[in-house]
Design a protein around this motif. Sequence first.
Motif, PDB file in Angstrom:
ATOM      1  N   ALA A 151       9.551 -23.150 -26.918  1.00  0.00           N
ATOM      2  CA  ALA A 151       9.669 -25.128 -27.227  1.00  0.00           C
ATOM      3  C   ALA A 151      11.392 -26.089 -27.021  1.00  0.00           C
ATOM      4  O   ALA A 151      10.564 -26.674 -26.091  1.00  0.00           O
ATOM      5  N   ASP A 152      12.000 -24.977 -27.035  1.00  0.00           N
ATOM      6  CA  ASP A 152      13.139 -25.938 -26.929  1.00  0.00           C
ATOM      7  C   ASP A 152      13.245 -26.362 -25.503  1.00  0.00           C
ATOM      8  O   ASP A 152      13.934 -26.884 -24.017  1.00  0.00           O
ATOM      9  N   ALA A 153      13.381 -24.841 -24.722  1.00  0.00           N
ATOM     10  CA  ALA A 153      13.791 -24.784 -22.797  1.00  0.00           C
ATOM     11  C   ALA A 153      12.600 -25.297 -22.481  1.00  0.00           C
ATOM     12  O   ALA A 153      12.446 -25.200 -20.789  1.00  0.00           O
ATOM     13  N   LEU A 154      11.748 -24.688 -22.854  1.00  0.00           N
ATOM     14  CA  LEU A 154      10.013 -25.081 -21.852  1.00  0.00           C
ATOM     15  C   LEU A 154       9.306 -25.921 -22.273  1.00  0.00           C
ATOM     16  O   LEU A 154       9.181 -27.002 -20.932  1.00  0.00           O
ATOM     17  N   PHE A 155       8.807 -26.038 -23.626  1.00  0.00           N
ATOM     18  CA  PHE A 155       8.208 -27.658 -23.713  1.00  0.00           C
ATOM     19  C   PHE A 155       8.498 -28.496 -23.814  1.00  0.00           C
ATOM     20  O   PHE A 155       7.989 -29.669 -22.919  1.00  0.00           O
ATOM     21  N   ALA A 156       9.492 -28.740 -24.513  1.00  0.00           N
ATOM     22  CA  ALA A 156      10.313 -29.914 -24.856  1.00  0.00           C
ATOM     23  C   ALA A 156      10.921 -30.345 -23.030  1.00  0.00           C
ATOM     24  O   ALA A 156      10.737 -31.888 -23.198  1.00  0.00           O
ATOM     25  N   SER A 157      11.145 -29.281 -22.186  1.00  0.00           N
ATOM     26  CA  SER A 157      11.758 -29.561 -20.910  1.00  0.00           C
ATOM     27  C   SER A 157      10.851 -30.404 -20.408  1.00  0.00           C
ATOM     28  O   SER A 157      10.960 -31.531 -19.530  1.00  0.00           O
ATOM     29  N   LEU A 158       9.292 -29.621 -20.761  1.00  0.00           N
ATOM     30  CA  LEU A 158       8.308 -30.272 -19.161  1.00  0.00           C
ATOM     31  C   LEU A 158       8.129 -32.256 -20.543  1.00  0.00           C
ATOM     32  O   LEU A 158       8.222 -32.879 -19.154  1.00  0.00           O
ATOM     33  N   PHE A 159       8.241 -31.399 -21.371  1.00  0.00           N
ATOM     34  CA  PHE A 159       7.983 -33.034 -22.439  1.00  0.00           C
ATOM     35  C   PHE A 159       8.992 -34.139 -21.980  1.00  0.00           C
ATOM     36  O   PHE A 159       8.431 -35.321 -20.724  1.00  0.00           O
ATOM     37  N   TRP A 160       9.689 -34.045 -21.444  1.00  0.00           N
ATOM     38  CA  TRP A 160      11.307 -34.949 -20.987  1.00  0.00           C
ATOM     39  C   TRP A 160      11.127 -34.932 -19.725  1.00  0.00           C
ATOM     40  O   TRP A 160      11.054 -36.503 -19.828  1.00  0.00           O
ATOM     41  N   VAL A 162       8.337 -35.431 -18.241  1.00  0.00           N
ATOM     42  CA  VAL A 162       7.002 -36.128 -17.884  1.00  0.00           C
ATOM     43  C   VAL A 162       7.005 -37.832 -17.786  1.00  0.00           C
ATOM     44  O   VAL A 162       6.949 -38.604 -17.649  1.00  0.00           O
ATOM     45  N   VAL A 163       7.810 -37.272 -19.759  1.00  0.00           N
ATOM     46  CA  VAL A 163       8.301 -39.539 -20.034  1.00  0.00           C
ATOM     47  C   VAL A 163       9.317 -39.540 -19.521  1.00  0.00           C
ATOM     48  O   VAL A 163       9.426 -40.578 -18.754  1.00  0.00           O
ATOM     49  N   ALA A 164       9.872 -38.665 -18.794  1.00  0.00           N
ATOM     50  CA  ALA A 164      11.934 -39.858 -18.876  1.00  0.00           C
ATOM     51  C   ALA A 164      12.356 -39.320 -17.120  1.00  0.00           C
ATOM     52  O   ALA A 164      13.108 -39.397 -16.917  1.00  0.00           O
ATOM     53  N   GLY A 168      15.340 -37.166 -18.065  1.00  0.00           N
ATOM     54  CA  GLY A 168      15.510 -37.263 -19.275  1.00  0.00           C
ATOM     55  C   GLY A 168      15.630 -35.529 -19.958  1.00  0.00           C
ATOM     56  O   GLY A 168      15.718 -35.146 -20.962  1.00  0.00           O
ATOM     57  N   ALA A 169      14.511 -35.049 -18.693  1.00  0.00           N
ATOM     58  CA  ALA A 169      14.729 -33.543 -19.048  1.00  0.00           C
ATOM     59  C   ALA A 169      15.867 -33.274 -19.515  1.00  0.00           C
ATOM     60  O   ALA A 169      16.481 -32.025 -20.247  1.00  0.00           O
TER      61      ALA A 169
END
Length: 307
Positions: A151-160, A162-164, A168-169
């Motif tokens: 969640a922290d290193a993979l998916f949150a990085s992808l989320f941010w 995409v967003v910023a 952001g990532a």
Amino acid sequence: MSLTLYLFCLLGLLLDAVVGEPRRWHPLVGFGKLADALAQRLNRNPPGRWAVAAGGLAVVLLTVPVLAMLVVVFALLPAWGDGMVSVIGLWLVVGRRSLVEHALAVQVPLQAGESALAREQVGRIVSRDCSALDEAGIARAATESVLENGADALFASLFWFVVAGLPGALLHRLVNTLDAMWGYRNARFERFGKVAARLDDVMGWLPARLTAWGYALCGHLPRARRCWRRQAPACDSPNAGPVMAAGAGALGVLLGGPAHYHGQYKDKPVLGEGRPATAESIGAAIRLLHRTLLLWLGAMACLVWLT
């Protein structure tokens, strides 16, 4: 979401899969050393009355110059150079291959009955005291690491990303690193690490829940939702709770429970339902991580098509 951004995501993940993380001179390792040096100067022992402000100042001093340098690099490079920097930057922050390699380094000796080696390897990826862990404890710690760090290193990085974009990532990864270093509820970091911990909670709130839904949809959905609803509120972390509870429920395994962190006993809630963790649970968590990644990439492709 643009097609270009989606391609950057795919290329960054591909680069991580082919190359893995840098073995030497990893930027995040250097950032961690700088953060430790700054904490030595600003975080007095015992902490003073201005410890929270000092911790906030440390976060600013460590993150703002890095982001400013990135903005300058983007301003000076041509468009194709911006894309190259974005792909390389995403490669440096996602860490999927590294997470899997570290988890397999625990699973393989554990399956072979080499508990001492497995215990040594799991100590490299978790912050708890591993010296007294039995085989179930080793498997439990490694499985939790795959779910939470996914969640922290993979998916949150992808989320941010995409967003910023890369800023952001990168900001999320830096803040998450500071929280991992300073976010302890002990005498030294309770106040100094508060700003980093709260900022990490804010930036990780939505990605954590999207990750939890991904785990649930790619595993046993009813059990994952039940564990999330009933067990996550008992966790100290507002983000790790949903991720770990949903992931444990999706896998049908028992995680959590009492553990020692830096000499302190912590009575963590039991998460999930079903069987105790085993070496196979680590492999199952890795497969769940990969199914969830494919789900995310599919959802991102739908966003590209819709926009």
